[in-house]
Design a protein around this motif. Structure first.
Motif, PDB file in Angstrom:
ATOM      1  N   MET A  42      58.004  35.662  38.315  1.00 40.43           N
ATOM      2  CA  MET A  42      58.663  34.666  39.158  1.00 40.43           C
ATOM      3  C   MET A  42      57.644  33.887  39.990  1.00 40.43           C
ATOM      4  N   PHE A  43      56.660  34.571  40.547  1.00 43.58           N
ATOM      5  CA  PHE A  43      55.625  33.899  41.339  1.00 43.58           C
ATOM      6  C   PHE A  43      54.882  32.872  40.485  1.00 43.58           C
ATOM      7  N   TYR A  44      54.436  33.302  39.305  1.00 45.74           N
ATOM      8  CA  TYR A  44      53.684  32.381  38.444  1.00 45.74           C
ATOM      9  C   TYR A  44      54.577  31.291  37.853  1.00 45.74           C
ATOM     10  N   SER A  45      55.845  31.601  37.651  1.00 44.21           N
ATOM     11  CA  SER A  45      56.782  30.569  37.195  1.00 44.21           C
ATOM     12  C   SER A  45      56.936  29.487  38.252  1.00 44.21           C
ATOM     13  N   ILE A  46      57.107  29.912  39.487  1.00 43.93           N
ATOM     14  CA  ILE A  46      57.245  28.953  40.586  1.00 43.93           C
ATOM     15  C   ILE A  46      55.991  28.105  40.704  1.00 43.93           C
ATOM     16  N   LEU A  47      54.853  28.743  40.660  1.00 44.62           N
ATOM     17  CA  LEU A  47      53.586  28.019  40.777  1.00 44.62           C
ATOM     18  C   LEU A  47      53.347  27.091  39.588  1.00 44.62           C
ATOM     19  N   GLY A  48      53.478  27.630  38.389  1.00 43.30           N
ATOM     20  CA  GLY A  48      53.179  26.851  37.183  1.00 43.30           C
ATOM     21  C   GLY A  48      54.209  25.786  36.869  1.00 43.30           C
ATOM     22  N   ARG A  49      55.476  26.177  36.841  1.00 42.76           N
ATOM     23  CA  ARG A  49      56.518  25.207  36.513  1.00 42.76           C
ATOM     24  C   ARG A  49      56.640  24.155  37.613  1.00 42.76           C
ATOM     25  N   GLY A  50      56.509  24.600  38.860  1.00 44.16           N
ATOM     26  CA  GLY A  50      56.556  23.642  39.962  1.00 44.16           C
ATOM     27  C   GLY A  50      55.468  22.602  39.850  1.00 44.16           C
ATOM     28  N   SER A  51      54.261  23.054  39.550  1.00 41.75           N
ATOM     29  CA  SER A  51      53.143  22.115  39.409  1.00 41.75           C
ATOM     30  C   SER A  51      53.389  21.113  38.289  1.00 41.75           C
ATOM     31  N   LYS A  52      53.890  21.613  37.169  1.00 41.72           N
ATOM     32  CA  LYS A  52      54.119  20.739  36.015  1.00 41.72           C
ATOM     33  C   LYS A  52      55.219  19.712  36.301  1.00 41.72           C
ATOM     34  N   PHE A  53      56.372  20.165  36.752  1.00 45.40           N
ATOM     35  CA  PHE A  53      57.478  19.238  36.993  1.00 45.40           C
ATOM     36  C   PHE A  53      57.175  18.260  38.129  1.00 45.40           C
ATOM     37  N   ILE A  64      42.467  24.779  36.360  1.00 49.42           N
ATOM     38  CA  ILE A  64      42.263  25.029  37.791  1.00 49.42           C
ATOM     39  C   ILE A  64      43.035  26.273  38.232  1.00 49.42           C
ATOM     40  N   LEU A  65      44.289  26.390  37.806  1.00 46.63           N
ATOM     41  CA  LEU A  65      45.083  27.564  38.157  1.00 46.63           C
ATOM     42  C   LEU A  65      44.513  28.840  37.534  1.00 46.63           C
ATOM     43  N   ALA A  66      44.061  28.756  36.292  1.00 48.18           N
ATOM     44  CA  ALA A  66      43.470  29.932  35.638  1.00 48.18           C
ATOM     45  C   ALA A  66      42.173  30.336  36.346  1.00 48.18           C
ATOM     46  N   ALA A  67      41.373  29.363  36.753  1.00 46.22           N
ATOM     47  CA  ALA A  67      40.138  29.661  37.482  1.00 46.22           C
ATOM     48  C   ALA A  67      40.472  30.306  38.827  1.00 46.22           C
ATOM     49  N   GLY A  68      41.494  29.789  39.501  1.00 42.98           N
ATOM     50  CA  GLY A  68      41.926  30.383  40.765  1.00 42.98           C
ATOM     51  C   GLY A  68      42.395  31.810  40.563  1.00 42.98           C
ATOM     52  N   TRP A  69      43.169  32.035  39.506  1.00 44.56           N
ATOM     53  CA  TRP A  69      43.629  33.389  39.190  1.00 44.56           C
ATOM     54  C   TRP A  69      42.434  34.304  38.930  1.00 44.56           C
ATOM     55  N   TYR A  70      41.464  33.842  38.168  1.00 43.02           N
ATOM     56  CA  TYR A  70      40.283  34.642  37.845  1.00 43.02           C
ATOM     57  C   TYR A  70      39.508  35.005  39.113  1.00 43.02           C
ATOM     58  N   ILE A  71      39.295  34.029  39.970  1.00 37.72           N
ATOM     59  CA  ILE A  71      38.559  34.275  41.215  1.00 37.72           C
ATOM     60  C   ILE A  71      39.309  35.280  42.094  1.00 37.72           C
ATOM     61  N   LEU A  72      40.621  35.086  42.223  1.00 40.00           N
ATOM     62  CA  LEU A  72      41.410  36.024  43.026  1.00 40.00           C
ATOM     63  C   LEU A  72      41.406  37.430  42.436  1.00 40.00           C
ATOM     64  N   SER A  73      41.478  37.547  41.118  1.00 37.92           N
ATOM     65  CA  SER A  73      41.479  38.878  40.505  1.00 37.92           C
ATOM     66  C   SER A  73      40.124  39.559  40.683  1.00 37.92           C
ATOM     67  N   LYS A  74      39.052  38.795  40.623  1.00 38.72           N
ATOM     68  CA  LYS A  74      37.715  39.371  40.849  1.00 38.72           C
ATOM     69  C   LYS A  74      37.564  39.815  42.300  1.00 38.72           C
ATOM     70  N   ARG A  75      38.066  39.000  43.235  1.00 36.43           N
ATOM     71  CA  ARG A  75      38.012  39.389  44.655  1.00 36.43           C
ATOM     72  C   ARG A  75      38.851  40.636  44.904  1.00 36.43           C
ATOM     73  N   LYS A  76      39.984  40.717  44.251  1.00 40.77           N
ATOM     74  CA  LYS A  76      40.852  41.879  44.406  1.00 40.77           C
ATOM     75  C   LYS A  76      40.148  43.128  43.884  1.00 40.77           C
ATOM     76  N   GLN A  77      39.491  43.018  42.722  1.00 44.86           N
ATOM     77  CA  GLN A  77      38.757  44.152  42.166  1.00 44.86           C
ATOM     78  C   GLN A  77      37.632  44.586  43.101  1.00 44.86           C
ATOM     79  N   LYS A  78      36.934  43.598  43.652  1.00 46.11           N
ATOM     80  CA  LYS A  78      35.827  43.875  44.566  1.00 46.11           C
ATOM     81  C   LYS A  78      36.344  44.568  45.820  1.00 46.11           C
ATOM     82  N   PHE A  79      37.479  44.079  46.344  1.00 45.46           N
ATOM     83  CA  PHE A  79      38.076  44.663  47.532  1.00 45.46           C
ATOM     84  C   PHE A  79      38.529  46.098  47.287  1.00 45.46           C
ATOM     85  N   LEU A  80      39.165  46.321  46.130  1.00 48.19           N
ATOM     86  CA  LEU A  80      39.661  47.653  45.796  1.00 48.19           C
ATOM     87  C   LEU A  80      38.540  48.667  45.516  1.00 48.19           C
TER      88      LEU A  80
END
Length: 190
Positions: free
Chosen positions: A129-140, A172-188
């Protein structure tokens, strides 16, 4: 076939757009942005309202596509696909499901593919749902904003640059996702 379906739903105006967007997340093979563009071309001043209707229908249809995948997709997949392939696909979706859903929101591939697969592979409904809102919202809203500011000239821009624009936003969204996932891994790992 696409034109016939779009014409059928166009007869019902915003309600038809809502229905098409909703059904795109569940069963129909016709992306609703064709109807969104046609309606925005006729009435550019209403393009943001049109985008809101398409977005709302798509997001509300996502959990139904998800449940369809959860209830029917898994048994069907196990009958049609060898177990080792199904397990490999499940592993890949667990690892890259976030990127698949967000990038899938921009591709011409019908959105139901991603909602149903999310259910089949037990992807988190909340994340879907989060990614649907982000992705579909951006597209429409990208399409709606173009018509809002450029009127009927937006059609020329979309004809020439739609695929590049949507791909750019997806990257851009995929790059943002990648950066956030790397930061999350680093934090964890701390």
């Amino acid at each position: 076939m696409f034109d016939s379906i779009v014409q059928l739903f166009m007869q019902y105006g915003l309600a038809g757009l809502f229905a098409l967007s909703f059904l795109d997340a569940i069963v129909l093979p016709v992306p609703p942005f064709f109807l969104q563009i046609a309606m925005s071309l006729i009435e550019p001043e209403a393009s943001l309202r049109i985008a809101t209707v398409a977005f709302t229908g798509s997001v509300l249809g996502a959990p139904i596509g998800y449940m369809l995948g959860k209830w029917l997709g898994k048994p069907l997949m196990h009958k049609l696909v060898p177990a080792k392939w199904a397990n490999k696909a499940m592993e890949m979706f667990e690892k890259n499901g976030d990127a698949a859903v967000i990038i899938g929101s921009f591709t011409p591939i019908p959105f139901k593919v991603f909602t149903i697969l999310s259910g089949v592979f037990n992807f988190s409904l909340t994340r879907l749902m989060f990614y649907s809102i982000l992705g579909r919202g951006s597209k429409f809203f990208l399409i709606g904003t173009l018509f809002h500011f450029y009127g009927k000239q937006a059609k020329v821009l979309l004809d020439n640059y739609l695929e590049v624009s949507l791909l750019g936003v997806a990257v851009i969204l995929a790059a943002g996702w990648y950066i956030l996932s790397k930061r999350k891994q680093k934090f964890l790992s701390k």
